[in-house]
Design an enzyme around this catalytic site. Structure first.
Site, PDB file in Angstrom:
ATOM      1  N   SER A 128      91.251 -14.264 -59.654  1.00  0.00           N
ATOM      2  CA  SER A 128      90.439 -13.408 -58.602  1.00  0.00           C
ATOM      3  C   SER A 128      90.101 -11.876 -59.111  1.00  0.00           C
ATOM      4  O   SER A 128      91.002 -11.333 -59.948  1.00  0.00           O
ATOM      5  CB  SER A 128      91.538 -13.054 -57.413  1.00  0.00           C
ATOM      6  OG  SER A 128      91.003 -11.720 -56.649  1.00  0.00           O
ATOM      7  N   TYR A 152      84.286 -10.696 -57.232  1.00  0.00           N
ATOM      8  CA  TYR A 152      83.734  -9.931 -56.093  1.00  0.00           C
ATOM      9  C   TYR A 152      82.825  -9.027 -56.706  1.00  0.00           C
ATOM     10  O   TYR A 152      83.187  -8.243 -57.433  1.00  0.00           O
ATOM     11  CB  TYR A 152      84.994  -9.311 -55.383  1.00  0.00           C
ATOM     12  CG  TYR A 152      85.848 -10.293 -54.373  1.00  0.00           C
ATOM     13  CD1 TYR A 152      85.069 -11.067 -53.247  1.00  0.00           C
ATOM     14  CD2 TYR A 152      87.151 -10.126 -54.200  1.00  0.00           C
ATOM     15  CE1 TYR A 152      85.649 -11.781 -52.525  1.00  0.00           C
ATOM     16  CE2 TYR A 152      87.779 -11.296 -53.334  1.00  0.00           C
ATOM     17  CZ  TYR A 152      86.956 -11.660 -52.619  1.00  0.00           C
ATOM     18  OH  TYR A 152      87.513 -12.529 -51.517  1.00  0.00           O
ATOM     19  N   THR A 178      82.080 -14.918 -55.193  1.00  0.00           N
ATOM     20  CA  THR A 178      82.401 -15.418 -53.957  1.00  0.00           C
ATOM     21  C   THR A 178      81.563 -14.667 -52.890  1.00  0.00           C
ATOM     22  O   THR A 178      81.264 -13.443 -52.950  1.00  0.00           O
ATOM     23  CB  THR A 178      83.779 -14.943 -53.370  1.00  0.00           C
ATOM     24  OG1 THR A 178      84.645 -15.664 -54.410  1.00  0.00           O
ATOM     25  CG2 THR A 178      84.511 -15.225 -51.994  1.00  0.00           C
ATOM     26  N   LYS A 260      80.867 -19.487 -54.140  1.00  0.00           N
ATOM     27  CA  LYS A 260      81.937 -19.940 -53.474  1.00  0.00           C
ATOM     28  C   LYS A 260      81.669 -19.345 -51.924  1.00  0.00           C
ATOM     29  O   LYS A 260      81.461 -18.206 -51.926  1.00  0.00           O
ATOM     30  CB  LYS A 260      83.327 -19.213 -54.107  1.00  0.00           C
ATOM     31  CG  LYS A 260      84.616 -19.781 -53.279  1.00  0.00           C
ATOM     32  CD  LYS A 260      85.638 -19.313 -53.948  1.00  0.00           C
ATOM     33  CE  LYS A 260      87.041 -19.514 -53.283  1.00  0.00           C
ATOM     34  NZ  LYS A 260      87.544 -18.472 -52.142  1.00  0.00           N
ATOM     35  N   HIS A 284      86.922 -20.072 -46.861  1.00  0.00           N
ATOM     36  CA  HIS A 284      87.807 -19.140 -47.388  1.00  0.00           C
ATOM     37  C   HIS A 284      89.260 -19.266 -46.608  1.00  0.00           C
ATOM     38  O   HIS A 284      89.999 -18.396 -46.142  1.00  0.00           O
ATOM     39  CB  HIS A 284      87.272 -17.690 -47.009  1.00  0.00           C
ATOM     40  CG  HIS A 284      87.841 -16.469 -47.728  1.00  0.00           C
ATOM     41  ND1 HIS A 284      87.033 -16.028 -48.983  1.00  0.00           N
ATOM     42  CD2 HIS A 284      88.797 -15.775 -48.034  1.00  0.00           C
ATOM     43  CE1 HIS A 284      87.426 -15.066 -49.575  1.00  0.00           C
ATOM     44  NE2 HIS A 284      88.939 -15.075 -49.153  1.00  0.00           N
ATOM     45  N   VAL A 318      93.271 -27.999 -47.776  1.00  0.00           N
ATOM     46  CA  VAL A 318      94.122 -28.939 -48.423  1.00  0.00           C
ATOM     47  C   VAL A 318      95.601 -28.625 -48.848  1.00  0.00           C
ATOM     48  O   VAL A 318      95.879 -27.552 -48.987  1.00  0.00           O
ATOM     49  CB  VAL A 318      93.449 -28.958 -50.136  1.00  0.00           C
ATOM     50  CG1 VAL A 318      94.353 -30.066 -50.953  1.00  0.00           C
ATOM     51  CG2 VAL A 318      91.841 -29.382 -50.049  1.00  0.00           C
TER      52      VAL A 318
END
Ligand SMILES: Cc1cc2nc3c(=O)[nH]c(=O)nc-3n(C[C@H](O)[C@H](O)[C@H](O)COP(=O)(O)O)c2cc1C
Ligand SMILES: O=C(O)C(=O)c1ccccc1
Length: 389
Positions: A128, A152, A178, A260, A284, A318
């Protein structure tokens, strides 16, 4: 012969002969409650929480549970191969660890521990932008493993360019951009605790270590940390971005780019038209749009729109091996896993993350075999029925 992930099952039983049992539950849905007992309400609320009343997160689970597998018999599943090709790389299984920011609220070893766990199991870890450790240090922890970076997209063009240059120099190959977080959503669990990790300086390591970011500060970070945090909050995302802006990323990144947070088929078409390589069908983890379509319900439409122009990945909800099976049967090439590995990290550091990966893939391998398939490529929507009761 390909590795059989299901061997972990036998390993656990064999260890049992000496009285040992797994340190963490093998049903990954149990990890959240254990983490809740271990950590304070702020950190666990941040990770477990979602947008609004939680309806999107619940819908993600319901959409996966509603789909049921129709197993086939007598089809020689003795030798199985879980490997898949994703973005030009051969992965040992259809799994990557999703980008999860601010991991140091879960465990002091944070991103480097998650990265080492993923590398030990051969699974890619998507780092991230909002990590607690600078991307160069995490890259070292990744060793020879595939390095993927989540962007980001900072408002400041020079900081964006600097992030891309640093990521490339540190050996990251693919970029996951994202799109679903130009603002943070209404998150009652965090609001009720008045808890936002960045305001405590967590998740800012890439920014505070960045020369272009620091050039925008009147004083060095350590002399005025509050001003640095304020600068980060203003820079972190940009709700003004539109599709033509993707040209900047295409020009400044020569590896694969994956968008994403795509849920609409038309957005998938626009991604392909913009020269993108893939999309992650994701809401998300239910953390952004309350009331959004469940990710699994959005998946077939995006798969159809993508055709052979985009690699389609999937996340949000998931938790089990059969969830992986279902996402692949609906057309995803691979899945990303979010919260469960963050809980594994909280409960047992690197070993906890490895436990989570091994449980998920052992269960997937067994589900695949018991349903009559020897590889992910054999799966199709015809292997599922929808429970409409
Ligand atoms: C605590 C937390 C932090 C996250 N941080 C990021 C992030 O920095 N970047 C990003 O693209 N997605 C982030 N996500 C979303 C995940 O990448 C992923 O889409 C989501 O967790 C998948 O759903 P799941 O948790 O149900 O598996 C975060 C999710 C959580 C739970
Ligand atoms: O909390 C999140 O879902 C998230 O994506 C995020 C955003 C900024 C910093 C850390 C995580």
């Amino acid at each position: 012969m390909a590795k059989h992930w299901a061997d972990f099952q036998y390993e656990i039983y064999l260890n049992g002969l000496t009285g040992a049992v797994p340190r963490l539950p093998t049903d990954l849905t149990r990890l959240e409650a254990l983490t809740e007992r271990r950590l304070g309400p702020g950190p666990v609320g941040y990770v477990a929480g979602s947008a609004g009343d939680g309806s999107t997160a619940r819908a993600n689970r319901a959409a996966l549970e509603r789909r049921r597998i129709v197993p086939r018999m007598l089809r020689d599943v003795h030798e199985r191969d879980l490997s898949v090709e994703v973005l030009g790389r051969c992965l040992p299984a259809p799994l990557a660890l999703a980008p999860v920011g601010v991991l140091s609220i879960m465990h002091p070893d944070a991103e480097p521990a998650a990265a080492r766990a993923a590398a030990a199991q051969g699974v890619p870890y998507i780092l991230s932008s909002a990590s607690s450790t600078p991307m160069e240090q995490v890259a070292e922890a990744m060793g020879d493993a595939e390095r993927w970076f989540q962007l980001y997209w900072p408002k400041d063009r020079e900081v964006a360019r600097s992030f891309l240059n640093r990521a490339r120099a540190a050996g990251y190959t693919a970029l996951f951009v994202t799109l679903d977080t130009p603002l943070l959503s209404w998150r009652p669990r965090d609001l009720d605790q008045a808890y936002l990790p960045f305001l405590h300086g967590v998740g800012t390591a890439n920014y505070f270590s960045d020369p272009a970011f620091r050039a925008g500060l009147a004083k060095p970070v350590h002399e005025d940390p509050d001003a640095a945090v304020t600068h980060f909050v203003g820079m972190f995302a940009d709700p003004g971005k539109t599709w033509p802006d993707l040209a900047f990323l295409r020009e400044n990144w020569d590896g694969p780019i994956v968008l994403k947070g795509v849920l609409h088929p038309d957005d998938a078409r626009q991604a392909a038209d913009a020269g993108m390589d893939g999309v992650v069908v994701s809401n998300h983890g239910g953390r952004q749009v309350a009331g959004a379509v469940a990710a699994a319900d959005a998946l077939p439409g995006v798969v159809e729109a993508a055709g052979d122009r985009l690699t389609v990945l999937f996340d949000s909800g998931v938790r089990t091996g059969d969830d992986v099976f279902k996402a692949l049967a609906l057309g995803a090439r691979a899945v990303l896993l979010g919260r469960p590995y963050a809980y594994g990290l909280a409960l047992d550091g690197q070993a906890g993350v490895e436990h989570v990966i091994r449980c998920l893939l052992a269960e997937f391998d067994l589900t695949l075999a018991l349903s009559g398939h020897a590889s992910p490529s054999a799966l199709s929507p015809a292997d599922l029925v929808e429970d409409t009761a």
